[in-house]
Design a protein around this motif. Structure first.
Motif, PDB file in Angstrom:
ATOM      1  N   ASN A  48      30.231  12.516   3.396  1.00  0.00           N
ATOM      2  CA  ASN A  48      29.693  11.298   3.992  1.00  0.00           C
ATOM      3  C   ASN A  48      30.632  10.121   3.754  1.00  0.00           C
TER       4      ASN A  48
ATOM      5  N   SER B  25      25.883   2.000  10.170  1.00  0.00           N
ATOM      6  CA  SER B  25      25.355   3.031  11.067  1.00  0.00           C
ATOM      7  C   SER B  25      25.650   4.424  10.529  1.00  0.00           C
ATOM      8  N   ALA B  26      26.850   4.619   9.995  1.00  0.00           N
ATOM      9  CA  ALA B  26      27.193   5.923   9.417  1.00  0.00           C
ATOM     10  C   ALA B  26      26.336   6.216   8.191  1.00  0.00           C
TER      11      ALA B  26
ATOM     12  N   SER C 254      22.720   7.055   9.278  1.00  0.00           N
ATOM     13  CA  SER C 254      22.529   8.413   9.801  1.00  0.00           C
ATOM     14  C   SER C 254      22.494   9.437   8.667  1.00  0.00           C
ATOM     15  N   TYR C 255      23.339   9.259   7.646  1.00  0.00           N
ATOM     16  CA  TYR C 255      23.324  10.164   6.498  1.00  0.00           C
ATOM     17  C   TYR C 255      22.004  10.057   5.737  1.00  0.00           C
TER      18      TYR C 255
ATOM     19  N   THR D 134      19.131   9.002   6.819  1.00  0.00           N
ATOM     20  CA  THR D 134      18.019   9.499   7.636  1.00  0.00           C
ATOM     21  C   THR D 134      17.866  10.996   7.452  1.00  0.00           C
ATOM     22  N   GLU D 135      18.979  11.727   7.480  1.00  0.00           N
ATOM     23  CA  GLU D 135      18.922  13.176   7.250  1.00  0.00           C
ATOM     24  C   GLU D 135      18.418  13.483   5.843  1.00  0.00           C
TER      25      GLU D 135
ATOM     26  N   ASN E  87      25.911   4.027  20.031  1.00  0.00           N
ATOM     27  CA  ASN E  87      24.626   4.508  20.583  1.00  0.00           C
ATOM     28  C   ASN E  87      23.432   3.854  19.897  1.00  0.00           C
TER      29      ASN E  87
END
Length: 127
Positions: A37, A66-67, A70-71, A73-74, A119
């Motif tokens: 990550n 944002s990166a 996303s990490y 969130t998973e 996005n």
């Protein structure tokens, strides 16, 4: 016997030295997820730099957040009872929202460009 990523490692004792020699059958060690990550965040930061020594531009910060979002969130999907990480995720989302609001008020073209590139959904009232 030890198991690493579902593969078997046997330890063989050598003679008088008491040291161990590891024999590995199809041993594949993968990098830890936080390390991967961190590499992804660094690549994204380098991609969205405005200039060479950029660390504070809104695009740079929004891309990095944002990166990380996303990490996280998973991670929160896998660990729904991890309330500390959930709280950190919410803080990161709010920080990104504030940066996007600032960028939208300062320069709409840059705002739309970063939202399309990453996005990020745009609400109707932000157009």
């Amino acid at each position: 016997m030890m198991f690493i990523n579902n593969t078997v490692i046997t330890s063989v004792k050598q003679s008088k030295r008491q040291s161990y020699n590891l024999t590995c059958f199809k041993c594949q060690l993968s990098s830890p997820q936080p390390y991967i990550n961190n590499k992804n965040v660094q690549e994204i930061r380098n991609k969205y730099k405005v200039h060479e020594q950029d660390t504070g531009s809104p695009e740079y910060q929004i891309a990095a957040l944002s990166a990380r979002i996303s990490y996280m969130t998973e991670h929160v999907k896998k660990n729904p009872k991890d309330f500390s990480s959930t709280r950190g995720l919410i803080a990161m989302v709010n920080a990104r929202k504030r940066l996007l609001r600032y960028l939208r008020n300062e320069n709409k073209d840059r705002f739309f460009k970063i939202c399309l590139a990453l996005n990020i959904r745009i609400q109707q009232n932000q157009l």
